[in-house]
Scaffold this motif. Structure first.
Motif, mmCIF file in Angstrom:
data_model
loop_
_atom_site.group_PDB
_atom_site.id
_atom_site.type_symbol
_atom_site.label_atom_id
_atom_site.label_comp_id
_atom_site.label_asym_id
_atom_site.label_seq_id
_atom_site.Cartn_x
_atom_site.Cartn_y
_atom_site.Cartn_z
ATOM 1 N N VAL A 56 26.339 13.438 -73.036
ATOM 2 C CA VAL A 56 25.887 12.170 -72.446
ATOM 3 C C VAL A 56 24.445 12.348 -72.005
ATOM 4 O O VAL A 56 24.130 13.234 -71.207
ATOM 5 C CB VAL A 56 26.759 11.770 -71.242
ATOM 6 N N THR A 57 23.562 11.479 -72.514
ATOM 7 C CA THR A 57 22.148 11.640 -72.200
ATOM 8 C C THR A 57 21.476 10.293 -71.988
ATOM 9 O O THR A 57 22.134 9.259 -71.959
ATOM 10 C CB THR A 57 21.445 12.482 -73.284
ATOM 11 N N ASP A 108 19.866 -1.812 -67.107
ATOM 12 C CA ASP A 108 18.602 -2.320 -66.582
ATOM 13 C C ASP A 108 17.785 -1.172 -65.997
ATOM 14 O O ASP A 108 18.314 -0.115 -65.641
ATOM 15 C CB ASP A 108 18.850 -3.407 -65.539
ATOM 16 N N ARG A 109 16.491 -1.399 -65.877
ATOM 17 C CA ARG A 109 15.573 -0.330 -65.490
ATOM 18 C C ARG A 109 15.826 0.192 -64.078
ATOM 19 O O ARG A 109 15.617 1.380 -63.805
ATOM 20 C CB ARG A 109 14.130 -0.817 -65.643
ATOM 21 N N GLU A 110 16.287 -0.651 -63.185
ATOM 22 C CA GLU A 110 16.565 -0.207 -61.825
ATOM 23 C C GLU A 110 17.761 0.734 -61.804
ATOM 24 O O GLU A 110 17.722 1.795 -61.173
ATOM 25 C CB GLU A 110 16.824 -1.420 -60.923
ATOM 26 N N SER A 111 18.828 0.367 -62.498
ATOM 27 C CA SER A 111 20.017 1.227 -62.563
ATOM 28 C C SER A 111 19.701 2.550 -63.249
ATOM 29 O O SER A 111 20.247 3.600 -62.895
ATOM 30 C CB SER A 111 21.151 0.519 -63.303
ATOM 31 N N TYR A 112 18.800 2.485 -64.215
ATOM 32 C CA TYR A 112 18.465 3.673 -64.999
ATOM 33 C C TYR A 112 17.823 4.767 -64.144
ATOM 34 O O TYR A 112 17.911 5.945 -64.484
ATOM 35 C CB TYR A 112 17.515 3.267 -66.127
ATOM 36 N N ASN A 116 22.183 10.360 -62.394
ATOM 37 C CA ASN A 116 23.412 11.013 -61.947
ATOM 38 C C ASN A 116 24.469 9.990 -61.537
ATOM 39 O O ASN A 116 25.656 10.172 -61.820
ATOM 40 C CB ASN A 116 23.109 11.957 -60.783
ATOM 41 N N LEU A 117 24.028 8.915 -60.890
ATOM 42 C CA LEU A 117 24.962 7.868 -60.495
ATOM 43 C C LEU A 117 25.556 7.180 -61.717
ATOM 44 O O LEU A 117 26.768 6.897 -61.753
ATOM 45 C CB LEU A 117 24.261 6.845 -59.603
ATOM 46 N N LEU A 118 24.738 6.924 -62.719
ATOM 47 C CA LEU A 118 25.240 6.320 -63.954
ATOM 48 C C LEU A 118 26.299 7.209 -64.604
ATOM 49 O O LEU A 118 27.345 6.734 -65.047
ATOM 50 C CB LEU A 118 24.093 6.091 -64.938
ATOM 51 N N PHE A 119 25.997 8.500 -64.648
ATOM 52 C CA PHE A 119 26.945 9.441 -65.247
ATOM 53 C C PHE A 119 28.258 9.443 -64.482
ATOM 54 O O PHE A 119 29.344 9.390 -65.080
ATOM 55 C CB PHE A 119 26.328 10.839 -65.269
ATOM 56 N N GLU A 120 28.174 9.509 -63.154
ATOM 57 C CA GLU A 120 29.387 9.532 -62.339
ATOM 58 C C GLU A 120 30.175 8.232 -62.478
ATOM 59 O O GLU A 120 31.411 8.242 -62.544
ATOM 60 C CB GLU A 120 29.022 9.767 -60.869
#
Length: 289
Positions: A56-57, A108-112, A116-120
């Motif tokens: 995952v990248t 979206d760019r803010e979430s990006y 680490n949060l996205l991965f979790e």
């Protein structure tokens, strides 16, 4: 995981230089190209030893890293997913990712910003998932990039490399220090305000007098350009036969020529430019040519 490949060093004829050489990492592989192969080879070995099967990248819509990860995953038995920064789009790079079996999640760019949060959020319950940072930044990547210096059969007065995150630069510096070379390492940040590259390098290797950052060759920032710079690229490719991209390697060669004019380097000194590949990224700026 990967077959060992040693890229050639070639001399190029470019006035006024007498000893300008290029480490042709762009020839390593058409899709897992240049420093992408260097970074991923040890990352995938670590993932395999941890019994992970899902890579995952993260990257932008024209990311060479995404293509390289997708291709590497397909060849070595991994599945792959990428978080893509920005609105959903279709382009040549993402087509290659799709063909190599990579799942794409547009965010979206803010979430990006919080990877680490996205991965979790998406993969905390996936024991097979293995986190690979944007561009492959990691201690394993440093080891792979340091091997560029290991492969050299002669010494150089100067080594040049373009930099986005500083991972490849850190590896080169580590290699120079490992072999106790007197070589000067010249890093060309491709982002505006690239002084942060020094801090990124320092996360992995002690800074030393070998390192010099040149901050004035970004041409407005990442993936930014000017008419003058595009003219330079066209002339450079036509006169040398060496394909370079406007985001990274062309900025490096522009800097080499300009620094010689300034007297920072001398035309007779032995210079090695690291061609870090990434030529597919030219598709993202094809309208400029």
């Amino acid at each position: 995981m990967f077959e060992e490949i040693y890229s050639p060093v070639q001399k190029i004829n470019l006035a006024p230089f007498n000893n300008l050489f290029v480490k042709r990492d762009d020839l390593i592989d058409p899709y897992i190209s240049g420093n992408k192969w260097r970074k991923l080879k040890h990352i995938l070995t670590k993932a395999k030893t941890e019994n992970k099967t899902h890579l995952v990248t993260f990257g932008g819509a024209y990311s060479n890293h995404l293509v390289a990860t997708a291709a590497a995953a397909a060849r070595t038995g991994f599945t792959s997913t990428a978080f893509v920064r920005g609105e959903e789009v279709k382009n040549e790079m993402l087509l290659l990712c799709h063909l190599f079996g990579m799942k794409l999640i547009f965010v979206d760019r803010e979430s990006y910003r919080d990877k680490n949060l996205l991965f979790e959020k998406h993969f905390s319950d996936d024991a097979d998932a293995y986190f690979i940072d944007e561009g492959g930044a990691s201690p394993e990547a440093i080891i792979g990039c340091a091997e560029i210096i290991d492969e050299l059969t002669t010494t150089y007065d100067h080594v040049f490399c373009a930099a986005g995150t500083g991972t490849t630069a850190a590896g080169l510096l580590a290699g120079i220090q490992k072999h106790h070379l007197k070589t000067k390492l010249h890093i060309i940040p491709v982002l505006k305000g690239g002084s942060f590259i020094a801090d990124e390098i320092a996360n992995y290797v002690a800074l030393s007098q070998h390192l010099q950052l040149h901050l004035d060759y970004h041409f407005g920032g990442y993936a930014k350009t000017t008419d003058k710079f595009i003219s330079f690229i066209k002339d450079f490719i036509a006169s040398t036969g060496l394909l370079v991209d406007p985001v990274y390697t062309a900025k490096m060669f522009f800097a080499i020529i300009d620094l010689q004019k300034q007297g920072v380097i001398k035309k007779e000194e032995k210079i090695l430019a690291i061609h870090t590949g990434g030529l597919l990224g030219m598709f993202g700026m094809k309208d400029k040519f």
